[in-house]
Scaffold this active site. Structure first.
Site, PDB file in Angstrom:
ATOM      1  N   ASP A  32      -0.389   5.204   0.820  1.00  0.00           N
ATOM      2  CA  ASP A  32      -0.715   6.159   1.886  1.00  0.00           C
ATOM      3  C   ASP A  32      -0.793   5.468   3.233  1.00  0.00           C
ATOM      4  O   ASP A  32      -1.562   4.519   3.422  1.00  0.00           O
ATOM      5  CB  ASP A  32      -2.053   6.841   1.589  1.00  0.00           C
ATOM      6  CG  ASP A  32      -2.054   7.610   0.274  1.00  0.00           C
ATOM      7  OD1 ASP A  32      -1.209   8.500   0.120  1.00  0.00           O
ATOM      8  OD2 ASP A  32      -2.889   7.307  -0.588  1.00  0.00           O
ATOM      9  N   ASP A  91      -1.861  -0.791   5.974  1.00  0.00           N
ATOM     10  CA  ASP A  91      -1.937  -0.092   7.253  1.00  0.00           C
ATOM     11  C   ASP A  91      -3.340  -0.064   7.841  1.00  0.00           C
ATOM     12  O   ASP A  91      -3.545   0.537   8.894  1.00  0.00           O
ATOM     13  CB  ASP A  91      -1.452   1.350   7.089  1.00  0.00           C
ATOM     14  CG  ASP A  91      -2.414   2.203   6.256  1.00  0.00           C
ATOM     15  OD1 ASP A  91      -2.830   1.748   5.182  1.00  0.00           O
ATOM     16  OD2 ASP A  91      -2.733   3.329   6.686  1.00  0.00           O
ATOM     17  N   ASP A 138       0.842  -1.194   0.000  1.00  0.00           N
ATOM     18  CA  ASP A 138       0.000   0.000   0.000  1.00  0.00           C
ATOM     19  C   ASP A 138       0.881   1.249   0.000  1.00  0.00           C
ATOM     20  O   ASP A 138       2.070   1.185   0.319  1.00  0.00           O
ATOM     21  CB  ASP A 138      -0.907  -0.037   1.227  1.00  0.00           C
ATOM     22  CG  ASP A 138      -1.803   1.170   1.341  1.00  0.00           C
ATOM     23  OD1 ASP A 138      -2.476   1.511   0.353  1.00  0.00           O
ATOM     24  OD2 ASP A 138      -1.828   1.791   2.423  1.00  0.00           O
TER      25      ASP A 138
END
Length: 242
Positions: free
Chosen positions: A24, A194, A22
């Site tokens: 961001d 995240d 990922d």
């Protein structure tokens, strides 16, 4: 790696052929970029701006979701009930999307920073022979220049933004399509993210999932998410196995 950090994932590179990473909140802290672009958009629409803490809770499901959420929040703060806030936000969305893109492209990366340990972690994955892809809900036109600006683009064989496929994470389709592009099986492709979005997508796609503890998870404790392991830094992936 210690069991306390990676839980059920014993990071043996022979278990994986690839990793999907990922952007961001996982590789780059982009909250500053989001806050500047979004608040400039709101100012263009003559609306009140939002604090970074509120914007952080809206990150993770794509720019369209971020904009609509912000417009709904401002409308509700002005006294509109939920249905009226949604109607107002939808009416403002097209203009907001245009202004948001304008501002984001102008400041992309200026208020963002690579998280500590990311370069070491990506290098360790690559050096162990894993194919790497970056998969984000951020539009491709934002993601690719950002990775290049921060010197991370060379790690990834493929980069897919939120507009690359018909659906975004947490739908499993982007992960399945990324595995297909890499020529790997989901069960041998590690998802690194995240948030619950990444974990839900990975579970549905059949990918093992590792979450970082420092990103954006909609204000919820990340360790409560159903994942195979957690790390406080991607540099832990470079540590010798114990």
């Amino acid at each position: 790696m210690s069991p306390s950090s990676l839980n059920s994932i014993d990071f043996d590179s022979t278990r994986f052929d690839a990793a999907i990473v990922d952007l961001d909140g996982t590789t780059i802290d982009t909250l500053g970029d989001f806050a500047v672009a979004l608040n400039r958009m709101l100012e263009d629409l003559g609306l009140a701006t939002l604090p970074r803490e509120r914007i952080e809770l809206m990150i993770g499901k794509g720019s369209e979701h971020l904009i609509l959420s912000a417009l709904q929040y401002v409308a509700a703060a002005d006294g509109a009930d939920a249905p009226a806030a949604l109607v107002r936000a939808q009416a403002q969305f097209e203009r907001g999307w245009e202004r948001y893109q304008h501002h984001y492209l102008a400041i992309n990366g200026q208020h963002a920073a690579v998280y500590p340990g990311v370069v070491e972690g990506l290098r360790a994955l690559r050096d162990r022979g894993l194919k790497l892809a970056c998969l984000t809900n951020k539009p491709t036109a934002f993601a690719k220049p950002l990775l290049a600006q921060k010197g991370l683009d060379g790690f990834f064989e493929r980069v897919f933004g939120g507009d690359a496929f018909e659906r975004k994470k947490p739908d499993p389709l982007p992960l399945l399509k990324t595995c297909e592009a890499l020529g790997t099986q989901p069960a041998r492709t590690l998802m690194i993210g995240d948030s619950s979005n990444d974990a839900r997508a990975a579970r549905a796609a059949g990918c093992p999932v590792l979450l970082v503890t420092y990103g954006y998870n909609h204000g919820e404790p990340v360790r409560a998410v159903d994942a195979d392991g957690f790390v406080d830094s991607l540099a832990e992936l470079a540590a010798p196995r114990r």
